[in-house]
Write an enzyme that holds these catalytic residues in place. Structure first.
Site, PDB file in Angstrom:
ATOM      1  CB  CYS A  56      -3.614   2.286  -6.653  1.00 59.46           C
ATOM      2  SG  CYS A  56      -2.287   1.058  -6.371  1.00 59.46           S
ATOM      3  CG  HIS A  70      -1.872   5.954  -4.257  1.00 62.50           C
ATOM      4  ND1 HIS A  70      -2.597   5.114  -3.399  1.00 62.50           N
ATOM      5  CD2 HIS A  70      -0.569   5.209  -4.778  1.00 62.50           C
ATOM      6  CE1 HIS A  70      -2.571   3.962  -3.561  1.00 62.50           C
ATOM      7  NE2 HIS A  70      -1.190   3.654  -4.251  1.00 62.50           N
TER       8      HIS A  70
HETATM    9  C1  LIG Z   1       0.802   9.274  -3.262  1.00 63.63           C
HETATM   10  C2  LIG Z   1       0.739   8.050  -3.225  1.00 63.63           C
HETATM   11  N1  LIG Z   1      -0.127   7.807  -2.213  1.00 63.63           N
HETATM   12  C3  LIG Z   1      -0.010   6.583  -1.561  1.00 63.63           C
HETATM   13  C4  LIG Z   1       0.315   4.948  -1.811  1.00 63.63           C
HETATM   14  C5  LIG Z   1       1.082   3.908  -1.161  1.00 63.63           C
HETATM   15  O1  LIG Z   1       2.241   3.610  -0.274  1.00 63.63           O
HETATM   16  P1  LIG Z   1       2.071   2.436  -0.015  1.00 63.63           P
HETATM   17  O2  LIG Z   1       1.960   1.837  -0.854  1.00 63.63           O
HETATM   18  O3  LIG Z   1       3.919   2.465   0.410  1.00 63.63           O
HETATM   19  O4  LIG Z   1       1.179   2.273   0.974  1.00 63.63           O
HETATM   20  C6  LIG Z   1       1.247   5.977  -3.121  1.00 63.63           C
HETATM   21  C7  LIG Z   1       2.078   4.789  -3.801  1.00 63.63           C
HETATM   22  O5  LIG Z   1       2.560   4.757  -4.746  1.00 63.63           O
HETATM   23  C8  LIG Z   1       0.913   6.642  -3.643  1.00 63.63           C
HETATM   24  O6  LIG Z   1       2.353   7.270  -3.918  1.00 63.63           O
END
Ligand SMILES: Cc1ncc(COP(=O)(O)O)c(C=O)c1O
Length: 401
Positions: free
Chosen positions: A359, A117
């Protein structure tokens, strides 16, 4: 399993025909969590770690009890290792700023994977640029599995290895225990993004032996605004805070200051206390269901979904075919139909999925795709939700044929 759970989630009572298949973005919240937030504001509202009156002392005690609950939930050695942040993104940035700034030097190697991500990619890209270090990206095979040969080669002499337990696009579960071991053999620290795994399967930071683990409350039934950073105590001690003021300071004179002890050193300013209280209730709720049961439930639903998908012509799935290698989500594309059109048509049937790059542009680029549609399940979903998705997808294909 979990046949009667939907009744705990008021959103399904208020919107009875809602088919919510977007829990990888955020989960729905049970009444117990919502009630705990309302109760806090109506009966206990006070700031923490300050007042000497009853509700302030209660608020502080309840807040700290949640820290201990989370410690047990991920099997950390000490509650000092649990830092409350805003979300996974802020937890990962705290590691980049706190540990990375202190220890990464020119020409050092930071290793990540192509499936990350942006929250576990961009901070490292930024750090590498600032420090003139090298960001090295491990590839996946066509099945979406980490290419172990590539990993072992790239991890050599690295300083930081950072990867997710479950990819939010491929759905694949990475063997983080093994990958962290390989990282440690090279003297690197291992940072794990648990945003998609902690809500859905048992997590044991001591077994994984990761150095840091980041996750978000809002994906595991808790309110928005609360994230968690687990860090090994000795590494947190060696990391520096990067937001200054309020309770992260023990002593300030006109000339100097001294950081507070862990975990407060990393918790500047007034936190979202109500979200922490809600997180405590969410952890209770998940613990009663059992994390093993949740994982089994999700894999059963994903197995069912993949079987139905295999019978649809022109539908391409990203990631492993075998649901046993997956968490609770599947990204897919339909031949000649844009993912936004798919999601918009499903929305007409009150089916909520996500469309776009989620993302995670590098992994889409890796597979030559600009966007995909993603369906994700959680504790409140049942096979009938999948059946409705399949029926609607057939309609989408008919309209665009
Ligand atoms: C694998 C992963 N990492 C990080 C994030 C970021 O999470 P947050 O938006 O709660 O910071 C997400 C959000 O979808 C995710 O799926």
């Amino acid at each position: 399993m979990f046949n009667n759970i939907k009744k705990d989630f008021p959103i399904f009572l208020n919107i009875p025909d809602l088919v919510y298949l977007d829990s990888a973005a955020t989960s729905q919240k049970p009444q117990q969590v919502i009630d705990s937030v309302t109760k806090f504001y109506s009966k206990e509202n006070a700031n923490i770690a300050r007042g000497l009156y009853k509700i302030a002392e209660d608020a502080t005690m309840n807040y700290e009890q949640v820290r201990s609950k989370v410690q047990k939930f991920v099997n950390a050695k000490s509650s000092n290792e649990i830092i409350f942040t805003q979300n996974t993104t802020s937890s990962l940035n705290a590691v980049m700023r706190g540990w990375g700034e202190n220890f990464v030097k020119k020409h050092d190697k930071i290793v990540t994977t192509v499936m990350e991500h942006h929250s576990n990619f961009v901070p490292w890209q930024f750090l590498a640029k600032r420090k003139q270090a090298n960001l090295v990206v491990v590839d996946v095979d066509d099945d979406g599995q980490i290419d172990l040969g590539d990993f072992e080669k790239k991890v050599k002499d690295s300083k930081i290895v950072t990867l997710s337990t479950v990819s939010n696009v491929l759905g694949v579960i990475n063997n983080v225990n093994k990958l962290c071991d390989i990282a440690h053999e090279q003297g690197a620290i291992c940072v794990v993004d648990g945003a998609q795994s902690v809500p859905s399967m048992p997590t044991d930071v001591q077994k994984i032996n990761c150095d840091f683990l980041a996750f978000s409350g809002h994906k595991m039934l808790a309110p928005f605004g609360i994230g968690i950073l687990y860090g090994k105590e000795e590494l947190l001690e060696k990391s520096d805070p990067f937001v200054y003021g309020s309770q992260m300071i023990r002593k300030v004179t006109q000339k100097e200051n001294e950081w507070n002890d862990l975990p407060y050193k990393f918790e500047p300013g007034t936190p979202d206390i109500s979200a922490v209280i809600g997180l405590g209730k969410a952890v209770d709720y998940l613990s009663v269901l059992g994390m093993d049961n949740i994982h089994k439930h999700e894999q059963m639903l994903i197995g069912y979904l993949l079987k139905q998908f295999s019978e649809l012509d022109g539908l391409n799935v990203l990631g492993p075919e075998n649901s046993k290698q997956r968490g609770g989500l599947v990204s897919f594309s339909l031949d000649k139909i844009h993912s936004h059109d798919v999601a918009a048509m499903l929305a007409e049937d009150n089916i909520c999925v996500r469309s776009g790059h989620h993302c995670a542009m590098p992994i889409h680029e890796r597979f030559g795709l600009a966007a995909t549609t993603r369906a994700s399940v959680y504790v409140y979903n049942q096979k009938e939700d999948i059946d409705k998705l399949i029926n609607s997808l057939k309609q989408v294909q008919k309209v665009f044929s």
